[in-house]
Design a protein around this motif. Structure first.
Motif, PDB file in Angstrom:
ATOM      1  N   PHE A   8      44.933  40.001  43.777  1.00 26.17           N
ATOM      2  CA  PHE A   8      45.294  41.362  44.157  1.00 26.17           C
ATOM      3  C   PHE A   8      46.526  41.267  45.049  1.00 26.17           C
ATOM      4  O   PHE A   8      46.445  40.875  46.201  1.00 26.17           O
ATOM      5  CB  PHE A   8      44.118  42.017  44.882  1.00 26.17           C
ATOM      6  N   ASN A   9      47.671  41.593  44.469  1.00 21.36           N
ATOM      7  CA  ASN A   9      48.935  41.604  45.197  1.00 21.36           C
ATOM      8  C   ASN A   9      49.426  43.035  45.305  1.00 21.36           C
ATOM      9  O   ASN A   9      49.339  43.801  44.350  1.00 21.36           O
ATOM     10  CB  ASN A   9      50.005  40.793  44.452  1.00 21.36           C
ATOM     11  N   VAL A  10      49.938  43.386  46.456  1.00 22.53           N
ATOM     12  CA  VAL A  10      50.530  44.705  46.652  1.00 22.53           C
ATOM     13  C   VAL A  10      52.031  44.495  46.787  1.00 22.53           C
ATOM     14  O   VAL A  10      52.495  43.834  47.721  1.00 22.53           O
ATOM     15  CB  VAL A  10      49.963  45.388  47.920  1.00 22.53           C
ATOM     16  N   VAL A  11      52.777  45.025  45.833  1.00 19.10           N
ATOM     17  CA  VAL A  11      54.227  44.898  45.850  1.00 19.10           C
ATOM     18  C   VAL A  11      54.771  45.853  46.904  1.00 19.10           C
ATOM     19  O   VAL A  11      54.385  47.016  46.963  1.00 19.10           O
ATOM     20  CB  VAL A  11      54.827  45.202  44.460  1.00 19.10           C
ATOM     21  N   THR A  12      55.677  45.334  47.731  1.00 12.85           N
ATOM     22  CA  THR A  12      56.149  46.102  48.881  1.00 12.85           C
ATOM     23  C   THR A  12      57.653  46.371  48.845  1.00 12.85           C
ATOM     24  O   THR A  12      58.228  46.776  49.854  1.00 12.85           O
ATOM     25  CB  THR A  12      55.796  45.365  50.182  1.00 12.85           C
ATOM     26  N   ALA A  13      58.267  46.159  47.698  1.00 16.67           N
ATOM     27  CA  ALA A  13      59.712  46.405  47.573  1.00 16.67           C
ATOM     28  C   ALA A  13      59.999  46.958  46.182  1.00 16.67           C
ATOM     29  O   ALA A  13      59.111  47.052  45.330  1.00 16.67           O
ATOM     30  CB  ALA A  13      60.494  45.120  47.809  1.00 16.67           C
ATOM     31  N   LEU A  14      61.239  47.303  45.969  1.00 19.75           N
ATOM     32  CA  LEU A  14      61.656  47.831  44.677  1.00 19.75           C
ATOM     33  C   LEU A  14      61.614  46.748  43.606  1.00 19.75           C
ATOM     34  O   LEU A  14      61.658  45.551  43.913  1.00 19.75           O
ATOM     35  CB  LEU A  14      63.076  48.392  44.787  1.00 19.75           C
ATOM     36  N   GLU A  15      61.548  47.165  42.359  1.00 21.12           N
ATOM     37  CA  GLU A  15      61.534  46.232  41.241  1.00 21.12           C
ATOM     38  C   GLU A  15      62.744  45.304  41.320  1.00 21.12           C
ATOM     39  O   GLU A  15      63.854  45.735  41.629  1.00 21.12           O
ATOM     40  CB  GLU A  15      61.559  47.011  39.919  1.00 21.12           C
ATOM     41  N   VAL A  21      52.422  41.393  49.007  1.00 21.58           N
ATOM     42  CA  VAL A  21      51.388  40.920  49.919  1.00 21.58           C
ATOM     43  C   VAL A  21      50.181  40.536  49.084  1.00 21.58           C
ATOM     44  O   VAL A  21      49.682  41.340  48.296  1.00 21.58           O
ATOM     45  CB  VAL A  21      50.994  42.022  50.932  1.00 21.58           C
ATOM     46  N   LEU A  22      49.717  39.298  49.236  1.00 18.70           N
ATOM     47  CA  LEU A  22      48.504  38.849  48.575  1.00 18.70           C
ATOM     48  C   LEU A  22      47.323  39.213  49.465  1.00 18.70           C
ATOM     49  O   LEU A  22      47.265  38.813  50.625  1.00 18.70           O
ATOM     50  CB  LEU A  22      48.529  37.331  48.352  1.00 18.70           C
ATOM     51  N   ILE A  23      46.399  39.980  48.937  1.00 19.34           N
ATOM     52  CA  ILE A  23      45.186  40.329  49.675  1.00 19.34           C
ATOM     53  C   ILE A  23      44.183  39.212  49.381  1.00 19.34           C
ATOM     54  O   ILE A  23      43.691  39.084  48.258  1.00 19.34           O
ATOM     55  CB  ILE A  23      44.615  41.702  49.242  1.00 19.34           C
ATOM     56  N   THR A  41      26.150  36.352  43.156  1.00 21.32           N
ATOM     57  CA  THR A  41      25.792  35.742  44.429  1.00 21.32           C
ATOM     58  C   THR A  41      25.784  36.816  45.511  1.00 21.32           C
ATOM     59  O   THR A  41      26.336  37.892  45.321  1.00 21.32           O
ATOM     60  CB  THR A  41      26.798  34.634  44.821  1.00 21.32           C
ATOM     61  N   SER A  42      25.164  36.499  46.627  1.00 17.21           N
ATOM     62  CA  SER A  42      25.167  37.448  47.737  1.00 17.21           C
ATOM     63  C   SER A  42      25.974  36.925  48.925  1.00 17.21           C
ATOM     64  O   SER A  42      26.046  37.574  49.961  1.00 17.21           O
ATOM     65  CB  SER A  42      23.732  37.736  48.179  1.00 17.21           C
ATOM     66  N   SER A  43      26.584  35.757  48.754  1.00 21.60           N
ATOM     67  CA  SER A  43      27.366  35.201  49.865  1.00 21.60           C
ATOM     68  C   SER A  43      28.845  35.163  49.515  1.00 21.60           C
ATOM     69  O   SER A  43      29.216  35.053  48.344  1.00 21.60           O
ATOM     70  CB  SER A  43      26.867  33.793  50.209  1.00 21.60           C
ATOM     71  N   ASN A  44      29.656  35.263  50.542  1.00 17.27           N
ATOM     72  CA  ASN A  44      31.111  35.191  50.379  1.00 17.27           C
ATOM     73  C   ASN A  44      31.628  36.105  49.264  1.00 17.27           C
ATOM     74  O   ASN A  44      32.463  35.701  48.465  1.00 17.27           O
ATOM     75  CB  ASN A  44      31.547  33.748  50.120  1.00 17.27           C
ATOM     76  N   LEU A  45      31.139  37.319  49.227  1.00 17.20           N
ATOM     77  CA  LEU A  45      31.489  38.241  48.144  1.00 17.20           C
ATOM     78  C   LEU A  45      32.987  38.402  47.941  1.00 17.20           C
ATOM     79  O   LEU A  45      33.459  38.396  46.812  1.00 17.20           O
ATOM     80  CB  LEU A  45      30.882  39.623  48.411  1.00 17.20           C
ATOM     81  N   CYS A  46      33.720  38.579  49.025  1.00 17.94           N
ATOM     82  CA  CYS A  46      35.148  38.889  48.921  1.00 17.94           C
ATOM     83  C   CYS A  46      36.012  37.929  49.713  1.00 17.94           C
ATOM     84  O   CYS A  46      37.103  38.270  50.152  1.00 17.94           O
ATOM     85  CB  CYS A  46      35.392  40.323  49.384  1.00 17.94           C
ATOM     86  N   LYS A  47      35.540  36.702  49.909  1.00 19.85           N
ATOM     87  CA  LYS A  47      36.327  35.671  50.591  1.00 19.85           C
ATOM     88  C   LYS A  47      37.105  34.889  49.543  1.00 19.85           C
ATOM     89  O   LYS A  47      36.520  34.246  48.679  1.00 19.85           O
ATOM     90  CB  LYS A  47      35.423  34.702  51.347  1.00 19.85           C
ATOM     91  N   GLY A  48      38.394  34.945  49.629  1.00 19.04           N
ATOM     92  CA  GLY A  48      39.239  34.244  48.667  1.00 19.04           C
ATOM     93  C   GLY A  48      39.722  35.210  47.603  1.00 19.04           C
ATOM     94  O   GLY A  48      38.999  36.115  47.200  1.00 19.04           O
ATOM     95  N   PRO A  49      40.968  35.030  47.145  1.00 16.47           N
ATOM     96  CA  PRO A  49      41.572  35.976  46.210  1.00 16.47           C
ATOM     97  C   PRO A  49      40.791  36.185  44.919  1.00 16.47           C
ATOM     98  O   PRO A  49      40.600  37.320  44.485  1.00 16.47           O
ATOM     99  CB  PRO A  49      42.941  35.367  45.915  1.00 16.47           C
ATOM    100  N   ALA A  50      40.316  35.124  44.294  1.00 15.53           N
ATOM    101  CA  ALA A  50      39.593  35.275  43.027  1.00 15.53           C
ATOM    102  C   ALA A  50      38.235  35.939  43.229  1.00 15.53           C
ATOM    103  O   ALA A  50      37.822  36.787  42.438  1.00 15.53           O
ATOM    104  CB  ALA A  50      39.426  33.913  42.350  1.00 15.53           C
ATOM    105  N   ASN A  51      37.530  35.580  44.294  1.00 16.95           N
ATOM    106  CA  ASN A  51      36.237  36.201  44.586  1.00 16.95           C
ATOM    107  C   ASN A  51      36.393  37.692  44.863  1.00 16.95           C
ATOM    108  O   ASN A  51      35.595  38.507  44.405  1.00 16.95           O
ATOM    109  CB  ASN A  51      35.572  35.533  45.796  1.00 16.95           C
ATOM    110  N   LEU A  52      37.405  38.044  45.614  1.00 16.87           N
ATOM    111  CA  LEU A  52      37.669  39.443  45.929  1.00 16.87           C
ATOM    112  C   LEU A  52      37.881  40.263  44.655  1.00 16.87           C
ATOM    113  O   LEU A  52      37.276  41.314  44.469  1.00 16.87           O
ATOM    114  CB  LEU A  52      38.901  39.539  46.834  1.00 16.87           C
TER     115      LEU A  52
END
Length: 113
Positions: A8-15, A21-23, A41-52
């Motif tokens: 999940f990257n949020v682009v913060t500038a023009l094309e 920004v990598l979330i 799983t019930s642990s580390n649900l959103c820790k790390g880019p791929a898990n998130l």
């Protein structure tokens, strides 16, 4: 990530300008049952880019979605009195010494300290 996962990257500038920004992680507060189901799983649900991304149900079809023109959005923090830590980046070789990583001090949902 290595052709196996999405980020999940949020682009913060023009094309054409390389700025994004990598979330890497988030604190899940709603939809926990669905996140558990998606991750298996019930642990580390959103820790790390791929898990998130997996926990949030994000997919390749969401590439180029707009945060101003879609159902995807980022809410501001409820607590604005947070101590933000700045560190060097992780998981790469080029630019690893640059202070481009930010997170809330003491937050247990940070992907890697």
């Amino acid at each position: 990530i290595y052709g196996m996962h999405y980020c999940f990257n949020v682009v913060t500038a023009l094309e054409g300008v390389g700025e994004a920004v990598l979330i890497r992680a988030l604190e899940p507060i709603e939809g926990l049952d669905l996140m558990h189901q998606r991750r298996g799983t019930s642990s580390n649900l959103c820790k790390g880019p791929a898990n998130l991304v997996k926990a949030m149900g994000m997919h390749k079809g969401m590439n180029c979605w707009s945060l101003t023109e879609s159902d995807l959005f980022i809410l501001p923090a409820e607590n604005t009195n947070l101590k933000i830590v700045t560190t060097t980046r992780i998981g790469l070789t080029q630019g690893a010494d640059l202070p481009y990583r930010f997170y809330i001090s003491g937050n247990k949902f940070v992907s890697r300290k």
